[in-house]
Design a protein around this motif. Structure first.
Motif, PDB file in Angstrom:
ATOM      1  N   UNK A   1     -10.178 -33.986  55.757  1.00  0.00           N
ATOM      2  CA  UNK A   1     -11.537 -33.448  55.702  1.00  0.00           C
ATOM      3  C   UNK A   1     -12.551 -34.592  55.714  1.00  0.00           C
ATOM      4  N   UNK A   2     -12.258 -35.627  54.933  1.00  0.00           N
ATOM      5  CA  UNK A   2     -13.193 -36.752  54.822  1.00  0.00           C
ATOM      6  C   UNK A   2     -13.306 -37.497  56.148  1.00  0.00           C
ATOM      7  N   UNK A   3     -12.187 -37.632  56.862  1.00  0.00           N
ATOM      8  CA  UNK A   3     -12.180 -38.442  58.076  1.00  0.00           C
ATOM      9  C   UNK A   3     -12.665 -37.673  59.301  1.00  0.00           C
ATOM     10  N   UNK A   4     -12.293 -36.409  59.406  1.00  0.00           N
ATOM     11  CA  UNK A   4     -12.577 -35.665  60.636  1.00  0.00           C
ATOM     12  C   UNK A   4     -13.612 -34.557  60.471  1.00  0.00           C
ATOM     13  N   UNK A   5     -13.802 -34.092  59.250  1.00  0.00           N
ATOM     14  CA  UNK A   5     -14.833 -33.086  58.988  1.00  0.00           C
ATOM     15  C   UNK A   5     -14.775 -31.908  59.936  1.00  0.00           C
ATOM     16  N   UNK A   6     -15.901 -31.617  60.550  1.00  0.00           N
ATOM     17  CA  UNK A   6     -16.031 -30.425  61.391  1.00  0.00           C
ATOM     18  C   UNK A   6     -15.295 -30.524  62.716  1.00  0.00           C
ATOM     19  N   UNK A   7     -14.783 -31.710  63.058  1.00  0.00           N
ATOM     20  CA  UNK A   7     -14.097 -31.857  64.347  1.00  0.00           C
ATOM     21  C   UNK A   7     -12.787 -31.078  64.377  1.00  0.00           C
ATOM     22  N   UNK A   8     -12.286 -30.685  63.208  1.00  0.00           N
ATOM     23  CA  UNK A   8     -11.042 -29.928  63.156  1.00  0.00           C
ATOM     24  C   UNK A   8     -11.353 -28.475  62.791  1.00  0.00           C
ATOM     25  N   UNK A   9     -10.734 -27.534  63.525  1.00  0.00           N
ATOM     26  CA  UNK A   9     -11.048 -26.116  63.336  1.00  0.00           C
ATOM     27  C   UNK A   9     -10.417 -25.545  62.082  1.00  0.00           C
ATOM     28  N   UNK A  10      -9.257 -26.081  61.699  1.00  0.00           N
ATOM     29  CA  UNK A  10      -8.570 -25.532  60.532  1.00  0.00           C
ATOM     30  C   UNK A  10      -7.638 -26.601  59.965  1.00  0.00           C
ATOM     31  N   UNK A  11      -7.519 -26.639  58.638  1.00  0.00           N
ATOM     32  CA  UNK A  11      -6.596 -27.565  57.987  1.00  0.00           C
ATOM     33  C   UNK A  11      -5.583 -26.750  57.190  1.00  0.00           C
ATOM     34  N   UNK A  12      -4.303 -26.947  57.494  1.00  0.00           N
ATOM     35  CA  UNK A  12      -3.241 -26.343  56.675  1.00  0.00           C
ATOM     36  C   UNK A  12      -2.955 -27.333  55.546  1.00  0.00           C
TER      37      UNK A  12
END
Ligand code: TXA
Ligand code: MG
Length: 313
Positions: A155-166
């Protein structure tokens, strides 16, 4: 909803995000990966954009098992032996792509090879099962930053660039997988990682060749580079007589265009496929439109410059 049911729903949702061409960060036993549908050029391009990679390092395709891996790549006996011994686990095996391998050429950075791995993490395997196809995933960090071993790192590194984090909690191994190549006869250690060299050598009953020093093995350098047969002229406003034009944005002459709308993610997704297509068509001289050097344009220009410069013998 109990814990298990919640996880199942999250995995199904993540698989759907992948099907829609989105990005899902997921835990593996080594580090968190930034996953995309390996067969979707645009989704793979989004991975490079999200990481801000200055060049297109080839990506690892994650699969559910050896059978799925062998459908994509050609496994010599020793490679199969390692896979049977250590998959699922922190070992990546580089082999030749099968002729009709559906994995995006961008994922292989245009190379005829493919890196494959079966991750040893229940959530990763559940996601691969639910999705039903190969998933490319580099470490889920911005380029040049350390690899993430928790969902919070991602979350800290990519933030909004990723659609979902498992979120599967902290990764157990914490360093990336060991990468072994079977492209040049004897197996070679390309990257030390979560599976010790000694363990691999004991299994094979032979010593792993060194990746070797020098530029040949630095990531994204000569070996990891697709050079078309045709010669390339870059920053060309228009084709000269005898040249085939590879257009971009407002510079479009003829049918071959990286992105008619001037979209760099689309251009990255199309780059290696178009160069392969033009080679296959027997084009000898390609003129390439100017591509801005911002965002993914930096990696596109890096690859174009290498393709234009390198002329072995
Ligand atoms: O543990 C891992 O391997 C993690 C998790 C997410 O699976 N992934 C990872 O991916 O570390 P990445 O993209 O950060 O590193 C992939 C490595 C790079 O060193 C790349 O050069 C190498 O694998 N690689 C990928 N495809 C290759 C190919 N066709 N030939 C040679 N090297 C390749
Ligand atoms: Mg990495």
């Amino acid at each position: 909803m109990n814990h298990t049911a919640g996880r199942t729903a999250a995995v199904e949702q993540a698989a759907e995000v992948l099907r829609q061409g989105g990005l899902v960060a997921f835990p593996t036993e080594t580090v968190y990966g930034l996953g995309a549908d390996a067969c979707n050029d645009a989704a793979v391009a989004k991975v490079f954009a999200a990481k801000g990679r200055p060049s297109f390092n080839p990506l690892i395709a994650h699969v559910t098992g050896l059978a799925a891996a062998e459908a994509l790549g050609v496994f010599p006996v020793a490679a199969r032996t390692l896979a049977q011994a250590f998959w699922p686990g922190p070992l990546t095996i580089v082999v030749t792509r099968r002729e009709n391998c559906p994995v995006s050429r961008l994922a292989s950075a245009g190379l005829p090879s493919l890196a494959l791995r079966v991750p040893a993490h229940p959530l990763a395997l559940a996601l691969l099962q639910a999705f039903g196809g190969p998933v490319v995933a580099p470490s889920a960090n911005a380029s040049g930053r350390i690899s993430p071993t928790t969902a919070a790192h991602v979350r800290a590194s990519l933030g909004d660039a990723v659609d979902m984090i498992l979120d599967g909690g902290p990764c157990q191994v914490g360093v990336e997988s060991t990468v072994v190549s079977f492209l040049h006869g004897t197996p070679r250690l390309l990257r030390p990682g979560g599976l010790a060299r000694e363990t691999i050598e004991a299994c094979l009953g032979m010593t792993l060749s060194e990746a070797g020093g020098g530029p040949l093995h630095a990531p994204g350098q000569l070996e990891s580079h697709y050079a078309p047969r045709a010669t390339l002229r870059l920053d060309a406003e228009a084709p000269a007589p005898g040249e085939t034009y590879l257009g971009f944005g407002t510079h479009a002459h003829g049918p071959h265009t990286l992105s008619a709308s001037g979209n760099l993610i689309e251009a990255a997704a199309n780059l290696f496929r178009l160069l392969h297509d033009l080679d296959a068509l027997g084009m000898n001289r390609i003129a390439v439109a100017p591509v801005p050097a911002t965002g993914l344009g930096e990696a596109i220009n890096d690859r174009l410059r290498r393709a234009a410069a390198e002329r072995p013998s």
